[in-house]
Design a protein around this motif. Structure first.
Motif, mmCIF file in Angstrom:
data_model
loop_
_atom_site.group_PDB
_atom_site.id
_atom_site.type_symbol
_atom_site.label_atom_id
_atom_site.label_comp_id
_atom_site.label_asym_id
_atom_site.label_seq_id
_atom_site.Cartn_x
_atom_site.Cartn_y
_atom_site.Cartn_z
ATOM 1 N N GLN A 1 -13.769 -76.205 14.580
ATOM 2 C CA GLN A 1 -14.564 -76.667 13.440
ATOM 3 C C GLN A 1 -14.065 -78.018 12.934
ATOM 4 O OE1 GLN A 1 -14.031 -73.186 10.988
ATOM 5 N NE2 GLN A 1 -16.079 -72.387 11.463
ATOM 6 N N PRO B 1 -20.519 -75.194 14.376
ATOM 7 C CA PRO B 1 -20.872 -74.343 13.235
ATOM 8 C C PRO B 1 -19.727 -74.233 12.229
ATOM 9 C CG PRO B 1 -21.666 -73.357 15.264
ATOM 10 C CD PRO B 1 -20.833 -74.542 15.655
ATOM 11 N N ALA C 1 -18.483 -69.188 10.013
ATOM 12 C CA ALA C 1 -18.875 -68.822 11.372
ATOM 13 C C ALA C 1 -17.967 -67.720 11.909
ATOM 14 C CB ALA C 1 -18.805 -70.048 12.277
ATOM 15 N N THR C 2 -18.493 -66.954 12.827
ATOM 16 C CA THR C 2 -17.728 -65.903 13.494
ATOM 17 C C THR C 2 -17.513 -66.287 14.958
ATOM 18 O OG1 THR C 2 -19.723 -64.673 14.099
ATOM 19 C CG2 THR C 2 -18.679 -64.139 11.980
ATOM 20 N N HIS D 1 -23.465 -68.040 13.394
ATOM 21 C CA HIS D 1 -23.577 -68.738 12.106
ATOM 22 C C HIS D 1 -25.023 -68.682 11.629
ATOM 23 C CE1 HIS D 1 -23.818 -72.246 9.323
ATOM 24 N NE2 HIS D 1 -22.636 -71.769 8.948
ATOM 25 N N ASP D 2 -25.237 -68.184 10.417
ATOM 26 C CA ASP D 2 -26.587 -68.094 9.822
ATOM 27 C C ASP D 2 -27.582 -67.398 10.749
ATOM 28 O OD1 ASP D 2 -25.796 -69.310 7.510
ATOM 29 O OD2 ASP D 2 -26.520 -71.306 8.061
#
Length: 815
Positions: free
Chosen positions: A26, A33, A37-38, A59-60
């Motif tokens: 990141q 993302p 985020a995962t 993410h989202d």
């Protein structure tokens, strides 16, 4: 998006801190993302070297995929697992060549993040074949996959390492010697005291290799360049549905050196029998290669032709033995890591020791042969100088092309020839600058039966598929395939010759000039926006285009003379100039012109010109008049004289870049440079057919014309002329396929001089046989003759082509 195959949970010895990795990515990858985020990590189970992982980032509600490749844990052999070099070569190839590689995002040498150095790259969704026998494919699919593999390897070997920043990537000379030394050391380091025992046969193989290193290995200029080092089918990612390579992976062993070692390594399946081998199945076949997989000689012929390199018969034993030896040394290292508990390969690592012994035995068998390859195929025999690789196997069309030829001939006989009189009458009527409705009907029929866009060569069809991937641009319509049949220039020559038998045929099949050349330009050099706006309707045949280069005030055979100006003004270009012989511009469907003009008169001579897209309805575009060719105005398509007066177009309409007009012109003349020659052969065939029929039916002085000695001599001379020119054209098409424009330019120049001269001679004889009727519009001969005579100028004046040939001859004299 379905999870790709070959994935499993991360093995315990390869686990790392996924959250630390997520935070790092990141921070360093633009657009990655952001929190919260995962991350989910899976491990690719295929391969025995550097551990490789799929990163699924959530993410989202969306998922993004990346691939991470790292060094294995534990103590590593010196110089092994050099992922930094992989990253370097990905960067160079991905931005500066046509070698298919994934995009790389970051390289991390900070071992505190996940325990070892690593890099992250693009995830390529596609197919990976772990079985070189390709059992899941049809025979045709297997053949296509192997051709794509050969072409991809050749593209790697053609890369200009100095131009892409890899000139210092390794030493180019003595590569094989260094390989033998390196892998001998690796093998000795993986065996011996406290380790698996050494194989005496392996030591004998090492000695043989050291004593048989080819002389060419010490010469850095011969066969030297970028070497992948582990090029095999399971390190390639193929398109999900098409038989083409979209990514070459696993560059850990890449360097500069002797490229034939890459080719031999790629050919190891021909020497490894899966039923005898204890190793992984992806290295060989089950006894023999399945139907459709080319023989080793056929595969090598494809590679040598694409890479433009000599046939390696005299040294092939060494290269194969070296490849098997290297894989044996690698397998010995894998087995040692298995015993130590840190192998990245998983299943099969326990058999790596036995596999190494099998490879050693196989290598020694190859080494002891007199030769592993027959002499070079005739189509690959070469001579010094500019002209190489004439296909002495002949130019007989393949079964697929024969089927297309039969279909095309039937279409011509059923729909084109019977309607020529209607098209001619329409072209001479007061309404001649409109489209006869029958033309559009026949075009739809041609699409339906698969005779559409046949001109598009295989590489351009693949390029178009790549350009349009994921876009709703309609590669298919409901009646046909828009990207043609993926033919080579040689294959298309047989079909183009048939179309050339009628002046009305090419546009029915969307194989007409100048649209073919313009579509080629948009395919190769157009932006996505330009392709969407102009290429798609041109491929569909719903619009037409023109090419504006020739000018009335200058000798345009020397394109540096052009005076039309293309000047940048803010976010626009302003165009001023006068053009003529802009073919297709009179057609009411013509919506866009490609205009060549000067954008910088102070630049180097061949960097002054640019090409730009101009809409026909742009303010300032004025059609002055249609031009006639020996009285024919070629309605409804025509050749226009056009004035460009302060025509303003957006900067986005520029093609490729300022000063690159000559570069585009050469690319435009790629496959298209022979189309006129191919059609001229067809025009001559039509002429001699009409000539024969007329002579058999017409009586003069109480005998048919066919019974007169003067006619029979003339007929025989015409057949000789046609066959000579046809062979020149087919040879030029073949050289263009094998070697590209530069090497083939001599053969192309000969064809461009010979074809129109031949067509004029044959058509003149046919006109003479028809008497007064021959010069009338009752027969197609006069129109064909006028078109052929024009091509002695329009396709480049004879004098220019003769000058090219003379320069090549003089160059040979200096060799």
């Amino acid at each position: 998006m379905a999870q790709p195959p070959l994935l499993a949970d991360v093995r315990p010895s390869h686990r790392f801190d996924t959250q630390a990795l997520l935070s790092y990515l990141q921070a360093v990858i633009p657009g990655f993302p952001p929190p919260p985020a995962t991350i989910r990590v899976s491990q690719f189970g295929h391969g025995q070297s550097n551990p490789t992982f799929l990163l699924e980032i959530g993410h989202d509600g969306q998922k993004n995929y990346y691939v991470l490749r790292k060094k294995p844990p534990g103590k590593l052999l010196q110089s092994a697992h050099a992922i930094e070099r992989e990253y370097q070569v990905f960067q160079a190839l991905g931005t500066k060549t046509d070698v298919p590689v994934p995009k790389v995002y970051c390289m991390c040498t900070d071992e505190s993040i996940i325990g070892t150095a690593f890099y992250v790259m693009e995830f390529m969704q596609g197919r990976i074949f772990t079985d070189p026998g390709l059992q899941e494919l049809s025979p045709e699919g297997r053949s296509a996959v192997y051709r794509a593999m050969a072409k991809t390897l050749a593209s790697i070997h053609r890369a200009d390492v100095d131009a892409i920043g890899l000139g210092d990537y390794g030493r180019r000379e003595n590569y094989c010697k260094r390989q033998v030394d390196r892998w001998a050391k690796q093998y000795l380091a993986s065996t011996g005291e406290g380790k698996p025992p050494r194989d005496p046969e392996m030591l004998r193989l090492i000695s043989w290799l050291k004593n048989h290193i080819p002389e060419e290995d010490s010469k850095p200029g011969l066969r030297a360049g970028l070497v992948h080092g582990d090029f095999r089918i399971d390190n390639l990612v193929f398109h999900p549905t098409e038989n083409r390579v979209i990514a070459v992976l696993d560059w850990e062993l890449s360097t500069l050196g002797n490229q034939m070692s890459d080719v031999a390594y790629n050919c190891m399946p021909y020497y490894i029998n899966n039923r005898e081998s204890p190793g992984p199945a992806f290295y060989g076949y089950d006894n023999v290669a399945p139907s459709g997989v080319p023989s080793q000689e056929e595969y090598l012929a494809d590679y040598c032709a694409a890479a433009e390199v000599p046939w390696p018969a005299e040294t092939w034993n060494f290269y194969i033995a070296l490849s098997l030896f290297r894989l044996a040394a690698i397998s010995a290292g894998v087995y040692l890591r298995f015993l130590q508990g840190n192998s990245s390969g998983g299943k099969g690592s326990d058999l790596a020791g036995e596999f190494a012994r099998y490879l050693t035995t196989t290598a020694l068998k190859v080494a002891e042969k007199n030769t592993a390859l027959p002499p070079a195929p005739q189509r690959l025999s070469s001579t010094s100088g500019e002209s190489q690789c004439v296909d002495l196997w002949g130019f007989t069309p393949s079964p697929r092309v024969e089927r297309l030829m039969k279909k095309l001939i039937r279409f011509m006989e059923d729909y084109i020839y019977p309607n020529e009189a209607k098209f001619t009458a329409h072209a001479q009527s007061d309404n001649r600058w409109s489209i006869h409705p029958l033309e559009e009907e026949l075009k739809e029929m041609a699409k339906t039966v698969g005779l559409w866009n046949l001109w598009i060569p295989a590489d351009s069809a693949a390029l178009a598929s790549k350009v349009f991937a994921g876009q709703e641009m309609g590669l298919h319509n409901n009646k046909g395939w828009l990207l043609g049949a993926g033919l080579s220039n040689l294959e298309y020559a047989h079909l183009c010759e048939i179309m050339g038998r009628s002046v009305f045929a090419p546009q029915i099949f969307n194989c007409n000039a100048p649209d073919t050349g313009n579509m080629e330009v948009l395919l190769r050099y157009g932006t996505q926006q330009q392709q969407k706006k102009w290429l798609k309707p041109l491929l569909e045949g719903t619009i037409r285009s023109g090419f504006a280069m020739t000018e009335p005030e200058v000798a345009s055979s020397d394109a540096t003379n052009i005076e039309c100006s293309i000047k940048r003004e803010g976010q626009s270009y302003r165009i001023n100039g006068r053009k003529w012989w802009t073919s297709g511009a009179m057609d009411p469907r013509c919506k866009v012109l490609i205009v060549m003009g000067k954008s910088d008169q102070k630049a180097a001579l061949h960097k002054q010109q640019s090409m730009i897209l101009v809409e026909m309805n742009a303010p300032g575009v004025q059609i002055v008049r249609p031009l006639t060719v020996f009285g024919y105005d070629d309605a409804p398509h025509g050749h226009a004289e056009i004035i460009f007066e302060n025509v303003c177009v957006p900067v986005d309409n520029l093609l490729l870049g300022e000063g690159r007009g000559f570069e585009i012109a050469q690319g435009r003349l790629g496959p298209g440079r022979l189309h006129h020659c191919m059609r001229l052969v067809g025009a001559a065939e039509r002429g001699i057919n009409l000539m024969r029929d007329r002579a058999l039916k017409r009586v003069a002085f109480k005998k048919s014309l066919a019974q007169h000695g003067a006619f029979t001599s003339l007929l025989a001379e015409c057949r000789i002329e046609i066959e000579q020119a046809k062979l020149l054209v087919l040879n030029a098409a073949n050289q263009l396929d094998l070697h590209g424009n530069v090497v083939a330019r001599g053969a192309i120049a000969m064809a461009k001089v010979a074809a129109p001269r031949m067509a004029l001679k044959v058509l003149d004889a046919a006109i003479q046989t028809h008497g007064a009727a021959g010069v009338s519009s009752d027969f197609v001969l006069a129109y064909l003759w006028a078109s052929a005579r024009t091509l002695r100028i329009a396709d480049g004046p004879d004098e220019v082509h003769l000058q090219t040939l003379a320069k090549l001859e003089l160059k040979r004299a200096r060799l």
